[in-house]
Scaffold this motif. Structure first.
Motif, PDB file in Angstrom:
ATOM      1  N   ASN A   2       1.567  -5.534  -2.995  1.00  0.00           N
ATOM      2  CA  ASN A   2       2.037  -4.157  -4.012  1.00  0.00           C
ATOM      3  C   ASN A   2       1.740  -5.068  -6.025  1.00  0.00           C
ATOM      4  OD1 ASN A   2       2.881  -2.018  -6.093  1.00  0.00           O
ATOM      5  ND2 ASN A   2       4.464  -2.297  -6.185  1.00  0.00           N
ATOM      6  N   HIS A  10      -5.530   1.315  -8.440  1.00  0.00           N
ATOM      7  CA  HIS A  10      -4.428   0.713  -6.983  1.00  0.00           C
ATOM      8  C   HIS A  10      -3.891   1.755  -7.194  1.00  0.00           C
ATOM      9  CE1 HIS A  10      -0.517  -1.585  -6.274  1.00  0.00           C
ATOM     10  NE2 HIS A  10      -1.209  -1.055  -5.420  1.00  0.00           N
ATOM     11  N   ASN A  70      -0.602   3.072  -4.589  1.00  0.00           N
ATOM     12  CA  ASN A  70       0.349   2.442  -3.663  1.00  0.00           C
ATOM     13  C   ASN A  70       1.874   3.583  -3.101  1.00  0.00           C
ATOM     14  OD1 ASN A  70       4.233   1.605  -4.120  1.00  0.00           O
ATOM     15  ND2 ASN A  70       2.419   0.213  -2.998  1.00  0.00           N
ATOM     16  N   TYR A  71       1.554   3.767  -1.681  1.00  0.00           N
ATOM     17  CA  TYR A  71       2.462   4.736  -1.473  1.00  0.00           C
ATOM     18  C   TYR A  71       3.966   4.898  -1.067  1.00  0.00           C
ATOM     19  CZ  TYR A  71      -1.954   7.035  -1.484  1.00  0.00           C
ATOM     20  OH  TYR A  71      -3.739   7.360  -2.213  1.00  0.00           O
ATOM     21  N   ARG A  72       4.875   5.753  -0.752  1.00  0.00           N
ATOM     22  CA  ARG A  72       5.694   5.894  -0.655  1.00  0.00           C
ATOM     23  C   ARG A  72       5.908   5.590   0.373  1.00  0.00           C
ATOM     24  NH1 ARG A  72       9.940  10.116  -1.092  1.00  0.00           N
ATOM     25  NH2 ARG A  72       7.843  10.798  -1.403  1.00  0.00           N
ATOM     26  N   THR A 131      -2.124   0.200  -1.125  1.00  0.00           N
ATOM     27  CA  THR A 131      -0.825  -0.680  -0.658  1.00  0.00           C
ATOM     28  C   THR A 131       0.646   0.139  -0.358  1.00  0.00           C
ATOM     29  OG1 THR A 131       0.075  -0.946  -2.911  1.00  0.00           O
ATOM     30  CG2 THR A 131      -1.441  -2.384  -1.841  1.00  0.00           C
ATOM     31  N   ASP A 166       5.828  -2.510   2.406  1.00  0.00           N
ATOM     32  CA  ASP A 166       5.374  -3.552   2.812  1.00  0.00           C
ATOM     33  C   ASP A 166       5.781  -4.581   3.517  1.00  0.00           C
ATOM     34  OD1 ASP A 166       3.349  -5.411   4.218  1.00  0.00           O
ATOM     35  OD2 ASP A 166       1.682  -5.342   2.715  1.00  0.00           O
ATOM     36  N   LYS A 189       4.371   0.640  -0.855  1.00  0.00           N
ATOM     37  CA  LYS A 189       5.425   0.404  -1.310  1.00  0.00           C
ATOM     38  C   LYS A 189       6.673   0.121   0.143  1.00  0.00           C
ATOM     39  CE  LYS A 189       5.467   3.162  -5.174  1.00  0.00           C
ATOM     40  NZ  LYS A 189       6.464   4.513  -6.325  1.00  0.00           N
ATOM     41  N   ALA A 242      -1.438  -6.936  -5.964  1.00  0.00           N
ATOM     42  CA  ALA A 242      -2.928  -5.694  -6.235  1.00  0.00           C
ATOM     43  C   ALA A 242      -2.298  -5.903  -7.727  1.00  0.00           C
ATOM     44  CB  ALA A 242      -2.230  -4.572  -5.396  1.00  0.00           C
ATOM     45  N   LYS A 243      -0.926  -5.168  -8.141  1.00  0.00           N
ATOM     46  CA  LYS A 243      -1.044  -5.223  -9.725  1.00  0.00           C
ATOM     47  C   LYS A 243      -1.659  -6.359 -10.306  1.00  0.00           C
ATOM     48  CE  LYS A 243       3.582  -2.881  -8.923  1.00  0.00           C
ATOM     49  NZ  LYS A 243       4.656  -2.750  -9.571  1.00  0.00           N
TER      50      LYS A 243
END
Length: 193
Positions: A109, A131, A133-135, A99, A103, A101, A112-113
């Motif tokens: 995010n 999982h 999660n990309y900044r 995901t 979006d 961050k 997915a959590k």
């Protein structure tokens, strides 16, 4: 993930089932059915007018709509959140969720959590799950070396609305490279030769 959570030995993606897709959010039908019947899903009827207003206020303009706020509000207001959660712990295989961050399409995010929590709470799930999660990445994290200068797309008629997907070109570029490398490593580890 909807399929994988309902039938062992199948693989898919996602964490909560919604009605329709973004092209049919104003309609009242589920995105997934089983045996001709809807599977439990977040029914956003109560918040649908807010979406109608958002689209009508921005349709035909160059304004970019942040749909994630609407999805978050619909999720928070839904009385059947737990029922609509996909039983990801029934999946027979590893799960990798990627995901961004930033979006702007939907709260990937957060969803997915939810799926990760279900897997952590499961006593029976024996596979690897991760999982990432990309900044500064948005809804679209793909493979390396593709253009990353987009942060929205045009939803065609009847809406003619720009829907945001989020992310910056640099953040999406980095996410594409890191996610691709992580995906290959995950597949090698979980599938082997």
């Amino acid at each position: 993930m909807v399929v994988a959570g309902r039938f062992h030995r199948r693989r898919q993606r996602r964490g909560v089932s919604w009605h329709g897709d973004e092209t049919s959010l104003l309609d009242d039908f589920p995105a997934w059915t089983l045996g001709g019947r809807p599977i439990p899903h977040i029914d956003s009827n109560d918040s649908r007018q807010a979406l109608v207003d958002l689209i009508e206020d921005n349709g035909g303009t160059t304004n970019i709509i942040d749909m994630s706020a609407w999805f978050r509000d619909a999720y928070d207001a839904a009385p059947n959140k737990e029922e609509a959660e996909i039983p990801v712990e029934n999946t027979n295989g590893g799960i990798l969720m990627i995901t961004g961050k930033d979006d702007k399409l939907w709260p990937a995010n957060k969803l997915a959590k939810i799926a990760m929590n279900r897997l952590e709470d499961s006593e029976d799930f024996e596979h690897r799950f991760t999982h990432l999660n990309y900044r500064n990445a948005g809804h679209v994290v793909l493979v390396p070396n593709l253009p990353t200068s987009y942060d929205h797309y045009l939803q065609p008629a009847p809406y003619n609305t720009y829907i945001g997907i989020g992310g910056t070109p640099e953040g999406t570029h980095r996410a594409n490279h890191k996610a691709w490398k992580a995906t290959l490593e995950f597949l090698e580890e979980t599938l082997g030769d």
